[in-house]
Design a protein around this motif. Structure first.
Motif, PDB file in Angstrom:
ATOM      1  N   ALA A 123       0.824  -1.206   0.000  1.00 15.44           N
ATOM      2  CA  ALA A 123       0.000   0.000   0.000  1.00 15.44           C
ATOM      3  C   ALA A 123       0.855   1.252   0.000  1.00 15.44           C
ATOM      4  CB  ALA A 123      -0.932  -0.015   1.223  1.00 15.44           C
ATOM      5  N   SER A 124       1.995   1.205   0.687  1.00 13.96           N
ATOM      6  CA  SER A 124       2.854   2.396   0.747  1.00 13.96           C
ATOM      7  C   SER A 124       3.453   2.714  -0.618  1.00 13.96           C
ATOM      8  CB  SER A 124       3.973   2.193   1.777  1.00 13.96           C
ATOM      9  OG  SER A 124       4.804   1.096   1.411  1.00 13.96           O
ATOM     10  N   LEU A 125       3.747   1.703  -1.413  1.00 12.85           N
ATOM     11  CA  LEU A 125       4.278   1.914  -2.760  1.00 12.85           C
ATOM     12  C   LEU A 125       3.174   2.048  -3.798  1.00 12.85           C
ATOM     13  CD1 LEU A 125       7.212  -0.707  -2.756  1.00 12.85           C
ATOM     14  CD2 LEU A 125       7.379   1.769  -2.414  1.00 12.85           C
ATOM     15  N   ASP A 126       1.957   1.621  -3.427  1.00 17.75           N
ATOM     16  CA  ASP A 126       0.820   1.587  -4.352  1.00 17.75           C
ATOM     17  C   ASP A 126       1.163   0.731  -5.572  1.00 17.75           C
ATOM     18  OD1 ASP A 126      -1.776   2.171  -5.155  1.00 17.75           O
ATOM     19  OD2 ASP A 126      -1.139   3.905  -6.353  1.00 17.75           O
ATOM     20  N   GLU A 127       1.814  -0.403  -5.320  1.00 20.97           N
ATOM     21  CA  GLU A 127       2.234  -1.302  -6.385  1.00 20.97           C
ATOM     22  C   GLU A 127       1.884  -2.737  -6.033  1.00 20.97           C
ATOM     23  OE1 GLU A 127       6.401  -0.720  -6.997  1.00 20.97           O
ATOM     24  OE2 GLU A 127       6.166   1.231  -7.966  1.00 20.97           O
ATOM     25  N   ALA A 128       1.772  -3.573  -7.088  1.00 18.65           N
ATOM     26  CA  ALA A 128       1.447  -4.982  -6.893  1.00 18.65           C
ATOM     27  C   ALA A 128       2.323  -5.842  -7.799  1.00 18.65           C
ATOM     28  CB  ALA A 128      -0.030  -5.235  -7.177  1.00 18.65           C
ATOM     29  N   VAL A 129       2.586  -7.054  -7.342  1.00 19.96           N
ATOM     30  CA  VAL A 129       3.390  -8.025  -8.100  1.00 19.96           C
ATOM     31  C   VAL A 129       2.606  -9.321  -8.182  1.00 19.96           C
ATOM     32  CG1 VAL A 129       5.439  -9.509  -7.967  1.00 19.96           C
ATOM     33  CG2 VAL A 129       5.648  -7.055  -7.581  1.00 19.96           C
ATOM     34  N   LEU A 130       2.655  -9.937  -9.368  1.00 22.06           N
ATOM     35  CA  LEU A 130       2.018 -11.237  -9.568  1.00 22.06           C
ATOM     36  C   LEU A 130       3.100 -12.292  -9.730  1.00 22.06           C
ATOM     37  CD1 LEU A 130      -0.613 -12.903 -10.085  1.00 22.06           C
ATOM     38  CD2 LEU A 130      -0.170 -12.539 -12.527  1.00 22.06           C
TER      39      LEU A 130
END
Length: 208
Positions: A123-130
């Motif tokens: 949430a702090s980076l506002d990023e996601a990894v699959l």
């Protein structure tokens, strides 16, 4: 009274020496074979070397041009390989950044038979990894496209890179997570689509 003496030539000069008598009457030696230069007679096709030189020059120019084309091709191949390597490095760095984030949270699910996927969100980076393990290759002429599910509206999150024999694929989803509640995977034409054109092969909820 007539005096006997040497006959004179009709034009007043002494008669020409008779051939074969005395040193002055020797016949001149026959001219050397091969012309005034005295060299060997020209061989058949004496003009050949000049023509061959022209052909050889043309062949050399063609070879140089060919080498130039090979050099350009090799440079392009090397440049493309360098770009792919740099892109892979950036992708690996972005994946590692999300996975190492202090607030990283994950959610896992099975996608069909034998494929397990995990989505990691920071949430702090506002990023996601699959992360997808044992995922089969897409059909020929197709690609996997990732999507954020924004309350029922699918937003493109980029394409899944082609497999190079890796058992686990790791890709950072493009764009911020925002208010998305899930992630989907569809099969699309090369280059992807603005909106999904097929049923999803996988759906994952984002961690709460």
């Amino acid at each position: 009274m007539h005096h006997r003496g040497r006959r004179t030539h009709r034009h007043g000069g002494p008669p020409p020496p008779r051939p074969g008598r005395g040193g002055g009457g020797r016949r001149p030696p026959p001219p050397a074979r091969g012309g005034a230069g005295g060299g060997a007679p020209p061989r058949p096709g004496a003009g050949g070397p000049r023509r061959f030189t022209g052909f050889a020059l043309a062949a050399c120019l063609a070879a140089v041009a060919g080498l130039g084309g090979i050099a350009v091709w090799q440079h392009q191949e090397a440049e493309q390989a360098r770009q792919r390597a740099e892109a892979a490095e950036r992708q690996a760095a972005s994946v590692a950044r999300v996975l190492a984030a202090p607030d990283a949270r994950s959610e896992s699910a099975r996608l069909g038979e034998g494929t397990r996927a995990t989505v990691v969100v920071s949430a702090s980076l506002d990023e996601a990894v699959l992360l997808a393990a044992d995922m089969p290759a897409p059909p020929e002429g197709k690609v996997y496209q990732l999507w954020f599910d924004d309350g029922g509206t699918m937003r493109s999150a980029g394409l899944m890179p082609p497999s190079h024999g890796d058992r686990v694929k790791a890709v950072r989803l493009e764009g911020g997570v925002g208010e998305a509640s899930g992630v989907g995977i569809t099969v699309e034409p090369p280059g992807g689509s603005e909106q999904p054109t097929s049923d999803p092969v996988g759906l994952l909820n984002l961690p709460a």
